[in-house]
Scaffold this motif. Sequence first.
Motif, short mmCIF file in Angstrom:
data_model
loop_
_atom_site.label_atom_id
_atom_site.label_comp_id
_atom_site.label_asym_id
_atom_site.label_seq_id
_atom_site.Cartn_x
_atom_site.Cartn_y
_atom_site.Cartn_z
N MET A 97 -77.32 45.31 -34.60
CA MET A 97 -78.73 45.26 -34.21
C MET A 97 -79.64 45.00 -35.42
SD MET A 97 -78.77 45.24 -31.06
CE MET A 97 -80.53 45.22 -30.89
N PHE A 98 -79.28 45.60 -36.55
CA PHE A 98 -80.05 45.35 -37.77
C PHE A 98 -79.98 43.87 -38.13
CE2 PHE A 98 -79.71 44.71 -42.39
CZ PHE A 98 -81.01 45.03 -42.75
N ARG A 99 -78.77 43.29 -38.07
CA ARG A 99 -78.61 41.87 -38.41
C ARG A 99 -79.40 40.98 -37.45
NH1 ARG A 99 -74.10 41.01 -41.88
NH2 ARG A 99 -73.08 42.99 -42.30
N VAL A 100 -79.40 41.32 -36.18
CA VAL A 100 -80.15 40.53 -35.20
C VAL A 100 -81.65 40.58 -35.53
CG1 VAL A 100 -80.86 40.43 -32.77
CG2 VAL A 100 -78.45 40.74 -33.36
N LYS A 101 -82.16 41.77 -35.85
CA LYS A 101 -83.59 41.92 -36.15
C LYS A 101 -83.99 41.11 -37.38
CE LYS A 101 -84.29 46.51 -34.21
NZ LYS A 101 -84.54 47.92 -34.53
N VAL A 102 -83.20 41.22 -38.47
CA VAL A 102 -83.61 40.51 -39.69
C VAL A 102 -83.40 39.00 -39.57
CG1 VAL A 102 -83.36 42.49 -41.22
CG2 VAL A 102 -81.42 40.96 -40.89
N GLU A 103 -82.40 38.58 -38.78
CA GLU A 103 -82.20 37.15 -38.61
C GLU A 103 -83.35 36.53 -37.81
OE1 GLU A 103 -78.21 36.60 -37.20
OE2 GLU A 103 -77.37 37.08 -39.16
N LYS A 104 -83.96 37.31 -36.91
CA LYS A 104 -85.15 36.81 -36.21
C LYS A 104 -86.30 36.59 -37.18
CE LYS A 104 -84.36 38.71 -31.62
NZ LYS A 104 -84.79 39.72 -30.64
N LEU A 105 -86.31 37.33 -38.29
CA LEU A 105 -87.35 37.17 -39.31
C LEU A 105 -86.99 36.07 -40.31
CD1 LEU A 105 -88.03 40.95 -40.00
CD2 LEU A 105 -89.49 39.36 -38.73
N GLY A 106 -85.79 35.49 -40.18
CA GLY A 106 -85.36 34.43 -41.09
C GLY A 106 -84.52 34.89 -42.26
N VAL A 107 -84.12 36.17 -42.25
CA VAL A 107 -83.31 36.71 -43.34
C VAL A 107 -81.84 36.70 -42.92
CG1 VAL A 107 -82.87 38.72 -44.79
CG2 VAL A 107 -85.20 38.20 -44.07
N SER A 108 -81.02 35.97 -43.66
CA SER A 108 -79.57 35.98 -43.44
C SER A 108 -78.90 35.77 -44.79
CB SER A 108 -79.16 34.91 -42.44
OG SER A 108 -79.51 33.64 -42.91
N VAL A 109 -77.61 35.98 -44.84
CA VAL A 109 -76.86 35.86 -46.10
C VAL A 109 -76.98 34.42 -46.59
CG1 VAL A 109 -74.59 36.00 -47.17
CG2 VAL A 109 -75.31 37.73 -45.52
N GLY A 110 -77.33 34.27 -47.87
CA GLY A 110 -77.45 32.95 -48.49
C GLY A 110 -78.86 32.38 -48.48
N VAL A 111 -79.78 33.02 -47.77
CA VAL A 111 -81.16 32.52 -47.70
C VAL A 111 -81.88 32.83 -49.02
CG1 VAL A 111 -83.40 32.95 -46.61
CG2 VAL A 111 -81.37 32.63 -45.22
N LYS A 112 -82.64 31.85 -49.49
CA LYS A 112 -83.45 32.07 -50.69
C LYS A 112 -84.79 32.64 -50.27
CE LYS A 112 -81.46 28.48 -53.52
NZ LYS A 112 -81.69 27.28 -54.32
N LEU A 113 -85.26 33.62 -51.01
CA LEU A 113 -86.57 34.20 -50.74
C LEU A 113 -87.30 34.43 -52.04
CD1 LEU A 113 -86.25 37.50 -51.34
CD2 LEU A 113 -85.06 37.36 -49.17
#
Length: 142
Positions: A97-113
Motif C-alpha cells: 500500500m505504501f508503494r502504491v501511494k508513493v507511485e501515484k505521486l511519481g516516486v518509484s525506484v530509479g526516479v530522479k528527484l
Amino acid sequence: MTLDQVPECTKVKILSIMDSNIRNRILGLGIVPGSVVEVVRTSPMGDPRMYRVFNKTISLRNSEANLVEVELLNDSIPLIFASDGEYIVEKLCGGRMFRVKVEKLGVSVGVKLKISNGELYIHEKKVVIGSGMKRKIILRRG
C-alpha cells in the motif's frame, strides 16, 4: 543522532556508546564504534527494533538504542534527512500500500528527484509528501 532515531532501511556508522549498566551487553552484540549497522524493522508499536550487525540480526529496545550515537552513511539516506540537491530513489522501504501511494505521486525506484529550499520536485513538478512517508524513501546522490 542516536540509533533509536534512525528510520528503517538506513545504514549508519557507530560513533560511540554512552556509559551505562548495559554498555558491555551492547558491545557484546557487535555494536562497536566504527561498525556499520542497518535498521531492519520496527515492531508495530515502535519498540523493540531489529538491526543487522556483521550479517546477524539482533533486537534492541529503544531505551538501549538511545545509548548508541551514530552518523548516517552518505550512500543511502532517507528523504526526510536529505538536503538540497539531486537524488535518485534507491529503495522504497514499505509494504504494498505504501508503494502504491508513493507511485501515484511519481516516486518509484530509479526516479530522479530534486530538493530545493526544502521542497521536493519530481520532473519539475512540486510534490508534497508527509514526514512518515519521507522516512521510508531511501535516496542516493544522483
